[in-house]
Design an enzyme around this catalytic site. Structure first.
Site, mmCIF file in Angstrom:
data_model
loop_
_atom_site.group_PDB
_atom_site.id
_atom_site.type_symbol
_atom_site.label_atom_id
_atom_site.label_comp_id
_atom_site.label_asym_id
_atom_site.label_seq_id
_atom_site.Cartn_x
_atom_site.Cartn_y
_atom_site.Cartn_z
ATOM 1 C CB CYS A 2 -0.880 0.019 1.241
ATOM 2 S SG CYS A 2 -1.882 -1.458 1.408
ATOM 3 C CG ASN A 102 1.471 0.529 4.218
ATOM 4 O OD1 ASN A 102 1.271 -0.665 4.045
ATOM 5 N ND2 ASN A 102 2.507 1.153 3.718
ATOM 6 C CD GLU A 487 18.170 -11.117 -9.190
ATOM 7 O OE1 GLU A 487 17.687 -11.711 -8.215
ATOM 8 O OE2 GLU A 487 17.731 -10.018 -9.589
ATOM 9 C CD GLU A 494 11.097 -10.276 -9.298
ATOM 10 O OE1 GLU A 494 10.928 -9.751 -8.200
ATOM 11 O OE2 GLU A 494 12.082 -10.025 -10.031
#
Ligand code: G6P
Length: 614
Positions: A2, A102, A487, A494
């Site tokens: 948020c 948040n 990675e 992702e």
């Protein structure tokens, strides 16, 4: 996660809120909303919408609301689906208070039930609405909003930050911070609140980072901070932010991620210029003599971090064992904090984090401190919570990173950790003068090498086109490039949503080899290294089973090129420095795959830039 923006001052509030939310979009969100107080009609104007900010902006349309106080929010769903009803701001039962939040109110269900028994009605499934309604129950004629929050806080369990205001007081925002970051932006005749400084950059660079349990009253002309911890009014020193607005803009690039990838040579150059003295020594301006001496005596190091930063920690651990001869463990923060780690005064816990706010890493830091270990934070965001709470901090100076998928922050973490390792190796007499200077010399060439790889953009494009419809990728590496395999795989999943798995190449025969056939692309990270021959054997095993080999190797390696379906070369560098180079083709590959598949590169689904909940 948020994002929060709050404004009180002379400007028309809605454009300020919208611009603030645009600056916060990168954090990841699924709905958004604003609340402001119409000057003329004395009305709370609340607009919320599911989806992107464009939907919210369309809904606000041409509403001409003359407002000088307001709050805005981008929501990343925790309690209740992404929907208009669950979007913030939420109000109290009388509709006088509007609140954004948040974090997580852990005991929201019990509180909700108790209020429902008192006939208070709820419109959403959120824990946020429970907080708003609870504060409302304390807000009477004789109680200010500040006092109502002060009383309600005692009943709320969890980790959260709030910003709220009441229609009874058109010049006062109230905010409370516990764990989740909140920053006050200081202006002239106006003041701001935000969950991170990037939202404030268009207006001010003078900020106050709030501390846990700070309860704040903000008017257009004043900032008053009351600490619920010390039960007293406190003064917090303002900090000057050195980032500027243009750093947080795309500057002609189609995506922040691409811009940030291209910034890597400059970031590395900047780190070296900050860290290397004229005499070629390594220097950390923020590490004092006492901590420096403690580094000399450390017997065990722990690298603790999440996501991409965890991969940087894996490289750091290999380097610290090899060069400084100190035993080192690497763990993800969420495992470390609950793993009851054995720690004492001879342990150094290195917390690596871009944002400096990741909830699990913050909890790990607190756990390490409570057990008496020395703590060192390697952080990008200056003044962030982890930077402030650790015994010492080293900044990575990557500048603002907006793309959710980390790129320049990763290479900056690698560079910073490696410099730390070489400096520790030197202070503990584990590296000869000559080797140290050779390493520093080689390090100075890395920014230019990095730029050279980036100039090869077109060839990554071709490779990505060839494989853009494939859904499964295997990444293999060894030694300090095993983390590069992890990675590279993380980047691909992702942002392109293809399944990708990073594996230590030597482990291939214990499982992943079963996957290899003519449809399986395997990305092999094989620069010149002490395990190069072993990598080649693995590549032969893949070829023998008709697998597709995409290789990253050293410049001029014709043999490897011949063995591969696609080949990307990187300039020759000492093995331990090579992860700063080998990762770049993998970032590019992931980026192109995401673009070709029409993905939202900078804000991939379900992900957040800064993960401030557990
Ligand atoms: C999120 C981000 C990643 C990041 C990780 C750790 O998952 O999407 O890019 O690596 O958090 O964040 P930190 O700020 O602690 O480095």
């Amino acid at each position: 996660m948020c994002g929060i923006i709050g404004y009180v001052g002379y400007r028309n509030t809605i454009p300020v809120l919208i611009q603030g939310l645009e600056q916060l979009e990168y954090r990841g969100y699924d709905s958004a909303g604003i609340a402001c107080l119409s000057h003329k009609e004395d009305n709370l104007f609340i607009v919320k919408e599911k989806g992107k900010l464009s939907a919210l902006k369309e809904k606000i349309g041409d509403f001409d609301v003359d407002a000088h106080i307001g709050i805005g929010h981008t929501r990343w769903a925790t309690h209740g689906e992404p929907s208009r009803a669950n979007a913030h701001p939420h109000t109290d039962a009388t509709g006088r208070i509007a609140l954004v939040h948040n974090g997580i109110v852990e005991n929201y269900a019990v509180l909700k039930m108790a209020m429902q028994k008192k006939r208070i009605r709820f419109e959403s499934q959120t824990d946020t609405e429970v907080a708003a309604k609870l504060i409302g129950t304390y807000y009477h004629k004789k109680t200010s909003l500040f006092d109502a929050v002060k009383q309600a806080i005692d009943e709320l369990h969890g980790f959260f930050s709030f910003v709220l205001f009441s229609k009874d007081d058109p010049d006062t925002l109230v905010a409370y911070k516990r764990s989740n970051p909140l920053v006050v932006g200081l202006g002239q005749g106006e003041n701001f609140l935000a969950s991170d400084v990037t939202a404030l950059l268009p207006y001010t660079r003078q900020v106050i980072y709030l501390e846990d349990d700070d309860l704040v009253t903000l008017t257009s002309k004043s900032v008053s901070i009351y600490s619920l911890k010390t039960r007293s009014w406190v003064k917090r020193r303002p900090t000057m932010v050195h980032w500027n607005v243009s750093q947080a803009q795309k500057q002609g690039y189609p995506h922040f991620m691409l811009k940030e990838m291209y910034e890597q040579p400059e970031v590395l150059r900047n780190i070296l210029s900050k860290r290397l003295t004229k005499k070629g020594d390594i220097y950390f301006d923020t590490v004092n003599k006492k901590f420096h001496n403690q580094l000399k005596r450390v017997k065990q190091v722990h690298m603790v971090s999440c996501g991409t930063a965890y991969h940087a920690g894996l490289v750091g651990a290999i380097a610290i064992e090899k060069f400084a001869h100190i035993s080192c463990r690497t763990q993800v923060s969420s495992e470390f904090r609950y793993g009851n780690p054995i720690l004492g005064k001879d342990d150094l816990v290195v917390l690596i984090t871009q944002s400096g706010e990741t909830a699990d890493t913050l909890a790990a830091l607190r756990e390490a401190k409570a057990k008496g270990a020395k703590t060192l934070a390697v952080v990008n965001v200056v003044g962030s919570t982890i930077a402030r709470e650790a015994d010492a901090v080293i900044y990575t100076h990557a500048g603002p990173e907006i793309g959710v998928a980390s790129t320049k922050a990763y290479t900056a973490q690698l560079a910073t950790l490696l410099l730390l390792v070489f400096s520790m190796a030197k202070m503990r007499n584990k590296i000869s003068k000559e080797d140290f200077h050779l390493m520093v010399k080689a390090f100075k060439r890395i920014p230019e090498y990095c730029a050279r790889i980036l100039r090869e953009g077109k060839s990554f494009e071709r490779c990505a086109r060839k494989h853009s419809s494939r859904r499964n990728f295997l990444y293999l590496g060894r030694g300090c490039n095993y983390p590069t395999a992890l990675e590279g795989a993380l980047k691909l999943k992702e942002i392109s949503y293809a399944h990708a798995h990073g594996y230590a190449a030597g482990e291939m025969k214990h499982g992943p080899i079963a996957l290899i056939d003519h449809e399986q692309p395997v990305i092999c990270i094989a620069p010149e290294s002490s395990t190069y021959d072993k990598m080649i054997s693995n590549i032969q095993e893949i070829r023998a089973r008709d697998g597709i080999v995409i290789a990253i190797g050293s410049e001029g390696n014709k043999d490897l090129e011949k063995m591969s379906d696609s080949f990307f070369s990187i300039p020759k560098a000492p093995e331990i420095l090579s992860p700063m180079l080998t990762v770049i083709p993998l970032q590019f590959f992931a980026y192109r795959m995401a673009v070709l598949n029409g993905r939202d590169v900078d804000q991939p689904r379900n992900l957040a830039k800064s993960v401030t909940v557990e």
